[in-house]
Scaffold this motif. Structure first.
Motif, PDB file in Angstrom:
ATOM      1  N   ARG A   1       0.833  -1.209   0.000  1.00 34.30           N
ATOM      2  CA  ARG A   1       0.000   0.000   0.000  1.00 34.30           C
ATOM      3  C   ARG A   1       0.865   1.255   0.000  1.00 34.30           C
ATOM      4  NH1 ARG A   1      -4.970  -1.617   4.198  1.00 34.30           N
ATOM      5  NH2 ARG A   1      -4.801  -3.874   3.858  1.00 34.30           N
ATOM      6  N   ARG A   2       0.392   2.278  -0.715  1.00 32.49           N
ATOM      7  CA  ARG A   2       1.061   3.577  -0.716  1.00 32.49           C
ATOM      8  C   ARG A   2       1.204   4.132   0.702  1.00 32.49           C
ATOM      9  NH1 ARG A   2       4.345   6.460  -4.239  1.00 32.49           N
ATOM     10  NH2 ARG A   2       3.408   6.682  -6.295  1.00 32.49           N
ATOM     11  N   GLU A   3       0.149   3.997   1.483  1.00 41.18           N
ATOM     12  CA  GLU A   3       0.152   4.608   2.814  1.00 41.18           C
ATOM     13  C   GLU A   3       1.202   3.978   3.722  1.00 41.18           C
ATOM     14  OE1 GLU A   3      -3.462   2.995   5.263  1.00 41.18           O
ATOM     15  OE2 GLU A   3      -3.900   2.757   3.127  1.00 41.18           O
ATOM     16  N   TRP A   4       1.629   2.744   3.422  1.00 41.11           N
ATOM     17  CA  TRP A   4       2.637   2.071   4.234  1.00 41.11           C
ATOM     18  C   TRP A   4       4.061   2.359   3.766  1.00 41.11           C
ATOM     19  CZ3 TRP A   4       0.031  -3.445   4.198  1.00 41.11           C
ATOM     20  CH2 TRP A   4      -1.126  -3.409   5.003  1.00 41.11           C
ATOM     21  N   MET A   5       4.206   3.004   2.619  1.00 40.61           N
ATOM     22  CA  MET A   5       5.546   3.242   2.074  1.00 40.61           C
ATOM     23  C   MET A   5       6.252   4.362   2.821  1.00 40.61           C
ATOM     24  SD  MET A   5       4.819   2.992  -2.019  1.00 40.61           S
ATOM     25  CE  MET A   5       3.695   1.746  -2.671  1.00 40.61           C
ATOM     26  N   SER A   6       7.555   4.354   2.721  1.00 39.19           N
ATOM     27  CA  SER A   6       8.328   5.434   3.316  1.00 39.19           C
ATOM     28  C   SER A   6       7.984   6.764   2.649  1.00 39.19           C
ATOM     29  CB  SER A   6       9.824   5.156   3.142  1.00 39.19           C
ATOM     30  OG  SER A   6      10.573   6.309   3.469  1.00 39.19           O
ATOM     31  N   PRO A   7       7.778   7.823   3.416  1.00 38.86           N
ATOM     32  CA  PRO A   7       7.513   9.139   2.812  1.00 38.86           C
ATOM     33  C   PRO A   7       8.605   9.582   1.841  1.00 38.86           C
ATOM     34  CG  PRO A   7       6.981   9.185   5.142  1.00 38.86           C
ATOM     35  CD  PRO A   7       7.657   7.863   4.885  1.00 38.86           C
ATOM     36  N   ASP A   8       9.799   9.046   2.008  1.00 37.88           N
ATOM     37  CA  ASP A   8      10.888   9.396   1.091  1.00 37.88           C
ATOM     38  C   ASP A   8      10.588   8.977  -0.345  1.00 37.88           C
ATOM     39  OD1 ASP A   8      12.292  10.431   3.203  1.00 37.88           O
ATOM     40  OD2 ASP A   8      13.519   8.636   3.512  1.00 37.88           O
ATOM     41  N   SER A   9       9.707   7.991  -0.510  1.00 37.40           N
ATOM     42  CA  SER A   9       9.423   7.481  -1.855  1.00 37.40           C
ATOM     43  C   SER A   9       8.095   7.974  -2.424  1.00 37.40           C
ATOM     44  CB  SER A   9       9.396   5.944  -1.827  1.00 37.40           C
ATOM     45  OG  SER A   9       8.252   5.471  -1.125  1.00 37.40           O
TER      46      SER A   9
ATOM     47  N   LEU B   1       4.911   9.264  -9.807  1.00 35.86           N
ATOM     48  CA  LEU B   1       3.550   8.877  -9.469  1.00 35.86           C
ATOM     49  C   LEU B   1       3.254   7.411  -9.785  1.00 35.86           C
ATOM     50  CD1 LEU B   1       1.573  12.034 -10.646  1.00 35.86           C
ATOM     51  CD2 LEU B   1       1.986  11.305  -8.287  1.00 35.86           C
ATOM     52  N   ASN B   2       4.039   6.807 -10.693  1.00 37.61           N
ATOM     53  CA  ASN B   2       3.722   5.465 -11.159  1.00 37.61           C
ATOM     54  C   ASN B   2       4.654   4.376 -10.649  1.00 37.61           C
ATOM     55  OD1 ASN B   2       1.523   6.272 -12.890  1.00 37.61           O
ATOM     56  ND2 ASN B   2       3.070   7.185 -14.212  1.00 37.61           N
ATOM     57  N   TYR B   3       5.730   4.738  -9.970  1.00 37.60           N
ATOM     58  CA  TYR B   3       6.705   3.748  -9.518  1.00 37.60           C
ATOM     59  C   TYR B   3       7.160   4.075  -8.110  1.00 37.60           C
ATOM     60  CZ  TYR B   3       6.660   2.314 -14.355  1.00 37.60           C
ATOM     61  OH  TYR B   3       6.241   1.871 -15.577  1.00 37.60           O
ATOM     62  N   GLY B   4       7.683   3.059  -7.418  1.00 36.29           N
ATOM     63  CA  GLY B   4       8.118   3.241  -6.043  1.00 36.29           C
ATOM     64  C   GLY B   4       9.267   2.318  -5.691  1.00 36.29           C
ATOM     65  N   ASP B   5       9.543   2.214  -4.396  1.00 34.45           N
ATOM     66  CA  ASP B   5      10.715   1.494  -3.894  1.00 34.45           C
ATOM     67  C   ASP B   5      10.378   0.149  -3.254  1.00 34.45           C
ATOM     68  OD1 ASP B   5      12.172   3.702  -4.641  1.00 34.45           O
ATOM     69  OD2 ASP B   5      12.395   4.503  -2.626  1.00 34.45           O
ATOM     70  N   VAL B   6       9.181  -0.343  -3.389  1.00 34.58           N
ATOM     71  CA  VAL B   6       8.763  -1.548  -2.674  1.00 34.58           C
ATOM     72  C   VAL B   6       9.349  -2.788  -3.344  1.00 34.58           C
ATOM     73  CG1 VAL B   6       6.801  -2.937  -1.924  1.00 34.58           C
ATOM     74  CG2 VAL B   6       6.643  -0.435  -1.910  1.00 34.58           C
ATOM     75  N   ASN B   7      10.065  -3.586  -2.550  1.00 30.86           N
ATOM     76  CA  ASN B   7      10.601  -4.850  -3.050  1.00 30.86           C
ATOM     77  C   ASN B   7       9.490  -5.883  -3.209  1.00 30.86           C
ATOM     78  OD1 ASN B   7      13.158  -3.786  -2.994  1.00 30.86           O
ATOM     79  ND2 ASN B   7      13.933  -5.124  -1.383  1.00 30.86           N
ATOM     80  N   PHE B   8       9.749  -6.874  -4.080  1.00 33.09           N
ATOM     81  CA  PHE B   8       8.863  -8.027  -4.183  1.00 33.09           C
ATOM     82  C   PHE B   8       9.567  -9.226  -3.574  1.00 33.09           C
ATOM     83  CE2 PHE B   8       7.493 -11.853  -6.649  1.00 33.09           C
ATOM     84  CZ  PHE B   8       6.249 -11.966  -6.067  1.00 33.09           C
ATOM     85  N   CYS B   9       8.872  -9.943  -2.689  1.00 35.37           N
ATOM     86  CA  CYS B   9       9.438 -11.111  -2.007  1.00 35.37           C
ATOM     87  C   CYS B   9       8.823 -12.385  -2.569  1.00 35.37           C
ATOM     88  CB  CYS B   9       9.178 -11.014  -0.501  1.00 35.37           C
ATOM     89  SG  CYS B   9       9.763 -12.449   0.418  1.00 35.37           S
TER      90      CYS B   9
END
Length: 564
Positions: free
Chosen positions: A388-396, A401-409
């Motif tokens: 979720r966007r709301e759980w991401m670090s504010p730094d990201s 708007l279309n990409y982020g820093d979340v890894n896939f496990c």
């Protein structure tokens, strides 16, 4: 906190210098870099390994297109039904051989394999290789990554061209189909080398790099998939004879024993919900996440991944803000994937997985208040909630708007426990162990342990609306298979395994029919979850080979997969 391998960027630039994907199967040397002269130090060998990682973590590979591969199953579907020759056609089983996302997936699998082949060959020919543990550990990483990609090829396309040598020319790139059994043998050889030449993780390990636990977990998954059903070129679903299947199940159990003997890996120490919040935020814990595919979004650049942006709850784009205010808000998320709503009712109230799996709200932007506001949704509009966007670090939040820093496990400990439980059940002589392992997963989530004694009570509500007639639960093994069907859905939904579980169990079409016909979302004339009508057994268990590859590789003899 998350570690970002800056070598990814360097290695991508380096490998771009002597490899370019000029057709689906070919990476042709085209610069001053010479493979034979390149591998002259451990540092350069490691750079080559980073090049393999970078191909897998490309935004158009596991960062984006891979999200469509495991959809639809009985837990989720995409939010739109129009034909797009991309994600929606894949998820709704309206796919053809010109689908652009399938082309991308095919290209990236082979690109990563070719890079792995090059790295493995280069490392093996380095001076001092035989006595150098560091070089063998790097080769082990390359062989794991090659196996990971080869396993994707087998799951997605069945019998495919495959080789373990680098393509130095167009001629050497073109190969006929290889039997999936031959490819499985190569995968198992690679993972055996990987587990024997990598260390187990510790608290200080970087889960973005392959460790022994990842190799053993993937080996367990490979054995289970190999033991199950797969679609053959004659259009029939078959599985190995029982002696071979038992051999594979026993191999899974041996890998599980190695996990037990090592003792490090376990569930996330702060619970299931914190596990996924940490993944979104970028806080790493290698105890449960055995391997993470890394994504890091450079400011203003289209790299990184789309986890939690396209397969998470919708977030309205902030508007009307001054530049100084933008970083205080979480950015946009599109919410392409929707949960089959009946799953929420299958959970016990105490099960912490329910509100992680199913997000019942979206975040609307209130321009007047300059703030996001939660809006609860009706069943049929609920989102996949694990990222979720709301759980991401504010730094990201506002890098792009279309990409982020979340890894896939793709590999985590809970799956290892459930795979071991399944293997014990299928050997037929360890029922108590199978139930005990399954209940470890349930207990972590706050769910009631299930046994043969309370089986009927816990299954009663589900049987009223979703009786699994395709699993015989009149035997002890059948009861466990039924419980496992539900448990792997509760625990692993949207993580890339569910569709391929259903295929190897031989029930994908039946499960789609059961859930599609029963779901409230399909009670209207326009059916947003049409897979139960569009899925064709004997065809859609595999993707089509891209038309471009059929046309360019004469050794395929113009033949696509069954039904295409």
């Amino acid at each position: 906190m998350k570690k970002y391998h800056l070598l990814y960027l360097l290695s991508a630039l380096l490998l771009a210098g002597f490899t370019s994907c000029e057709d689906m199967l070919t990476e042709k040397p085209n610069s001053s870099y010479d493979k034979d002269g390149y591998f002259d130090s451990e540092a350069k060998a490691e750079m080559a390994i980073m090049g393999i990682y970078s191909s897998i973590s490309d935004k158009d590979h596991y960062g984006w297109c891979e999200m469509a591969a495991p959809a639809s199953d009985d837990t989720y579907y995409t939010s739109r039904t129009h034909s797009d020759n991309q994600v929606h056609d894949i998820a709704h089983y309206r796919i053809n051989s010109t689908n652009t996302w399938v082309e991308n997936l095919w290209k990236f699998k082979y690109q990563a394999i070719d890079r792995a082949n090059m790295a493995i060959d280069g490392i093996r020919h380095m001076t001092g290789y035989e006595e150098n543990k560091k070089l063998k550990a790097l080769e082990a990483e390359a062989r794991f990554l090659r196996a990971f990609m080869a396993f994707d090829l087998v799951k997605y396309w069945g019998d495919v061209p495959f080789k373990t040598t680098y393509s130095e020319s167009y001629e050497s790139a073109y190969q006929p189909r290889a039997s999936r059994e031959t490819i499985y043998d190569e995968i198992i050889a690679d993972l055996t080398f990987a587990k024997e030449n990598t260390e187990w993780a510790t608290a200080g390990s970087d889960p973005e790099r392959v460790t022994q636990g990842a190799a053993r977990a993937l080996l367990m998954r490979v054995y289970l998939q190999r033991a199950g059903y797969s679609l053959q070129m004659d259009g029939k679903l078959t599985r190995p004879e029982e002696g071979k299947r038992k051999e594979y199940f026993n191999a899974v159990i041996e890998e599980w024993k190695a996990f037990q003997a090592n003792g490090y890996h376990d569930f996330h120490p702060r619970g299931y919900d914190t596990l996924f919040k940490d993944i979104s935020y970028g806080t790493q814990n290698p105890k449960e996440t055995l391997w993470e595919i890394s994504f890091f979004h450079m400011q203003g650049k289209r790299n990184g991944g789309a986890w939690g942006i396209y397969n998470g709850p919708m977030v309205g784009e902030p508007t009307g803000l001054a530049a100084s205010e933008a970083n205080q808000h979480m950015g946009r998320a599109n919410g392409f994937f929707i949960v089959v709503p009946e799953w929420r009712g299958f959970f016990e109230e105490t099960d912490t997985r329910r509100d992680v799996m199913v997000c019942t709200y979206q975040q609307r932007w209130n321009a007047k208040l300059k703030a996001h506001e939660k809006r609860e949704l009706k069943a049929g509009g609920w989102y996949c909630g694990k990222w979720r966007r709301e759980w991401m670090s504010p730094d990201s939040w506002n890098k792009n708007l279309n990409y982020g820093d979340v890894n896939f496990c793709p590999l985590r400990y809970a799956d290892v426990v459930l795979m071991a439980a399944e293997a014990y059940n299928e050997t037929g002589n360890a029922q108590s162990t199978a139930w005990e392992l399954l209940n470890r997963v349930r207990t972590r989530a706050g769910a009631t342990p299930i046994t043969e004694a309370n089986y009927e009570e816990l299954m009663a509500a589900r049987k009223k609306t979703h009786q699994l007639t395709f699993i015989d639960d009149t035997t002890p093994q059948g009861k466990f298979r039924t419980a496992l069907y539900w448990e792997r859905g509760f625990e692993l939904a949207f993580e890339g395994q569910r569709k391929y579980d259903l295929i190897r169990w031989g029930v994908l079409g039946k499960a789609l029919k059961l859930f599609g016909e029963a779901s409230s979302v399909n009670k209207k004339e326009t059916k947003p979850y049409p897979a139960y009508q569009t899925f064709t057994e004997g065809k859609h268990e595999l993707f089509p080979i891209p038309l471009k590859e059929i046309q360019s590789n004469p050794k395929l003899e113009g033949k696509n997969n069954p039904g295409y």
